[in-house]
Motif scaffolding. Sequence first.
Motif, short mmCIF file in Angstrom:
data_model
loop_
_atom_site.label_atom_id
_atom_site.label_comp_id
_atom_site.label_asym_id
_atom_site.label_seq_id
_atom_site.Cartn_x
_atom_site.Cartn_y
_atom_site.Cartn_z
N ALA A 84 -2.22 10.77 -7.08
CA ALA A 84 -1.78 9.90 -8.16
C ALA A 84 -2.90 9.72 -9.18
N VAL A 85 -2.48 9.47 -10.41
CA VAL A 85 -3.41 9.35 -11.53
C VAL A 85 -3.05 8.11 -12.33
N THR A 86 -3.96 7.17 -12.44
CA THR A 86 -3.67 5.97 -13.23
C THR A 86 -4.90 5.56 -14.02
N ALA A 87 -4.67 4.97 -15.16
CA ALA A 87 -5.79 4.60 -16.04
C ALA A 87 -6.44 3.30 -15.59
N THR A 88 -7.64 3.10 -16.07
CA THR A 88 -8.37 1.86 -15.85
C THR A 88 -8.53 1.15 -17.21
N ALA A 89 -8.78 -0.17 -17.17
CA ALA A 89 -8.79 -0.96 -18.41
C ALA A 89 -9.92 -0.53 -19.35
N SER A 90 -9.56 -0.21 -20.59
CA SER A 90 -10.49 0.44 -21.53
C SER A 90 -11.45 -0.51 -22.24
N PHE A 91 -11.06 -1.79 -22.37
CA PHE A 91 -11.87 -2.67 -23.24
C PHE A 91 -13.32 -2.77 -22.76
N ARG A 92 -13.53 -2.47 -21.46
CA ARG A 92 -14.88 -2.56 -20.91
C ARG A 92 -15.79 -1.43 -21.40
N PHE A 93 -15.20 -0.44 -22.06
CA PHE A 93 -16.00 0.72 -22.48
C PHE A 93 -16.32 0.70 -23.97
N ALA A 94 -16.00 -0.42 -24.63
CA ALA A 94 -16.20 -0.53 -26.08
C ALA A 94 -17.67 -0.29 -26.45
N LYS A 95 -18.55 -0.63 -25.53
CA LYS A 95 -19.98 -0.46 -25.76
C LYS A 95 -20.36 1.00 -26.07
N GLY A 113 -4.38 -0.95 -21.37
CA GLY A 113 -4.63 -2.20 -22.07
C GLY A 113 -5.09 -2.09 -23.51
N GLY A 114 -5.54 -0.91 -23.91
CA GLY A 114 -5.93 -0.72 -25.31
C GLY A 114 -7.23 -1.40 -25.68
N MET A 115 -7.56 -1.34 -26.98
CA MET A 115 -8.74 -1.97 -27.54
C MET A 115 -8.22 -2.96 -28.60
N SER A 116 -9.14 -3.59 -29.31
CA SER A 116 -8.71 -4.51 -30.36
C SER A 116 -8.51 -3.74 -31.66
N SER A 117 -7.75 -4.32 -32.59
CA SER A 117 -7.55 -3.65 -33.88
C SER A 117 -8.89 -3.53 -34.61
N LYS A 118 -9.80 -4.44 -34.30
CA LYS A 118 -11.15 -4.37 -34.87
C LYS A 118 -11.82 -3.07 -34.44
N GLY A 215 -16.84 -22.40 -21.84
CA GLY A 215 -16.56 -21.02 -22.26
C GLY A 215 -15.09 -20.70 -22.37
N GLU A 216 -14.25 -21.70 -22.37
CA GLU A 216 -12.82 -21.42 -22.42
C GLU A 216 -12.27 -21.57 -23.83
N THR A 217 -11.14 -20.91 -24.05
CA THR A 217 -10.38 -21.22 -25.25
C THR A 217 -9.09 -21.88 -24.80
N ASP A 218 -8.54 -22.78 -25.59
CA ASP A 218 -7.24 -23.33 -25.26
C ASP A 218 -6.22 -22.90 -26.31
N ASP A 219 -6.66 -21.95 -27.16
CA ASP A 219 -5.74 -21.39 -28.14
C ASP A 219 -5.03 -20.20 -27.48
N LYS A 220 -3.77 -20.41 -27.13
CA LYS A 220 -3.08 -19.42 -26.30
C LYS A 220 -2.78 -18.12 -27.04
N SER A 221 -2.91 -18.15 -28.38
CA SER A 221 -2.61 -16.93 -29.13
C SER A 221 -3.83 -16.00 -29.20
N GLU A 222 -4.97 -16.52 -28.73
CA GLU A 222 -6.21 -15.75 -28.88
C GLU A 222 -6.22 -14.49 -28.01
N GLU A 223 -6.81 -13.40 -28.57
CA GLU A 223 -7.04 -12.19 -27.78
C GLU A 223 -8.21 -12.44 -26.84
N LEU A 224 -8.08 -12.07 -25.57
CA LEU A 224 -9.14 -12.40 -24.61
C LEU A 224 -10.07 -11.24 -24.31
N ILE A 225 -9.78 -10.05 -24.86
CA ILE A 225 -10.68 -8.93 -24.61
C ILE A 225 -11.75 -8.87 -25.69
N GLY A 226 -12.82 -8.18 -25.38
CA GLY A 226 -13.85 -7.90 -26.39
C GLY A 226 -14.76 -9.07 -26.66
#
Lengths: 226, 320
Positions: A84-95, A113-118, A215-226
């Motif tokens: 089997a072949v499955t992807a791993t979460a990409s946002f950790r590789f932005a560096k 999971g993709g990256m941010s539009s930024k 370190g939390e946000t309570d804005d539920k619309s916020e993107e949590l990656i990156g």
Amino acid sequence: MGNANRPREVRLSTTPTPKDLAQLKLGDIVYLDGLMYTAREGVYMRALEEKANIPMELPSQSAANFHCSPAARINPDGTFEMGAVTATASFRFAKWLPEWLAKSGAKLVIGKGGMSSKDYKKYFVPNGAIYLSTVGYGTGALLGRGVENVEAVHWNEELGLAQAMWVIRCKKMGPFIVASDSEGNCLFERENERISANLHKVYEGTKPATLKRFGETDDKSEELIG
Amino acid sequence: MISIDLIQKTAETLMDKAAIEIPEDYLDGLKSAAAVEDGDLSSFVLQAMLENYEAAKEDRRAMCGDTGTPRWYVKMGNETQIEGGPIALETALRRATANATNGVPLRPNRVHPLWRTDHDNNVGIGAPEIEYGYEPGGEWIDLITVHKGGLFGTDYRMLFPSDGIQGIKRFFLDSLVAFGKRGLACQPAIIGIGLGGCKDTCMVLGKRAACLRTVGDRNSDPKIAKLEMELKELGNSIGMGAMGFVGKSMVIDTHIEVGYCHTGGMQMSVHAFCLSSRRAVARVYADGRVEYRTDPDWFTDYQRRETVEWEMPTDHERSA
């Protein structure tokens, strides 16, 4: 299937032309043909930080970087068995990705999971690259069926099976979903925005915890990656 | 006395089954979700997952490339004796894990946290975890393997009695929304919730609630059972589906397990058992019989007992 419409399906080469990529729309379903390689933190560190020579011709052999560790083994006779072949979460590789895209000429980054539009606008678009997300997650067995052959495993001794650079010949491998387009728009952000509009109703009547955390946000619309 | 060879052989079969065959109860749950999902992309994803389970079974290949972190739950009847004792049992389970990693194959996920050493067999310090439970009466051993995947979808928070049910709902939603974005939790999932205990036991209870109960199973306390249903509906009303796309399938089921806690606190943990809800179970008897099943049946009346002494309930009490 409720009242859902089936999205558009596209066959794509792992060395796609700019024209191939320009016609892709967010949410299109893609099946891939050609050579693809796996590269994640191990490969990035070895190629970019330790400056090791990349053991294949990029991007002429492949412009498709899969963020993946396969469920696979190397047989005693040197052949490979890939299940089997499955992807791993990409946002950790932005560096590492800006340098990697420039150096490898990758046009397709495939992961979870993709990256941010930024990220897309900053270094995907200038490098002419787009992001494909695996489906599920994950459709490991279906993707495994799309593996026609394992051509090579590089850096297994240095990095171990999970981090090694697996070179895979794909035949109608998929499904993948177009998660960024040639303008750097982000599918997941589009969906999050739509979902966020409804959240205040779902949260109605609930209350924040008595004891707060740093370190939390309570804005539920916020993107949590990156 | 239960044969150690039979234990190892059975354990290897279970590793294979867990990685390849999606349990029926989860599959039925996902089919029900797929039947009502009307988000275009979410619906496509669920359909692809249903095809994926079929492909895995047909090809005998792992259903997901992330084959999780294999672990063992072992339960024994009070009269059980194992050939070679507990050390032989643990060795057999470590061997089965290593052999199946190479055999199926599974992804060699387990590495040293600092040195990233990978033995390519999913065995190392503290891996696989082996946890134990006991039941009154009987000479049998239940071998349960769970290959829970992913790095996302689990959280813990110290709540207090004053936070109440609305505080529980808030943390439940927070966990689902946060980890559901971009589908990091690999939803729709079985959500396990631990309430009470101490921090470590709260995590253990929640994880077991997610991994050791089947879809449709309700807590034996009717009020907790009602809360399970309420939370399931709440999760599915977020407006989010598979992969974080617009949709309504977030939760296949919610299971809550409780433990007595400090009088001032109300610890809560949330765990998401993903689209590849891998678990497989077998009961091995001293006479050599092996019975395979997918329901761990872990949370018996005995496991949830509240009293100092234990007396076997009569049939009348059990059905009440």
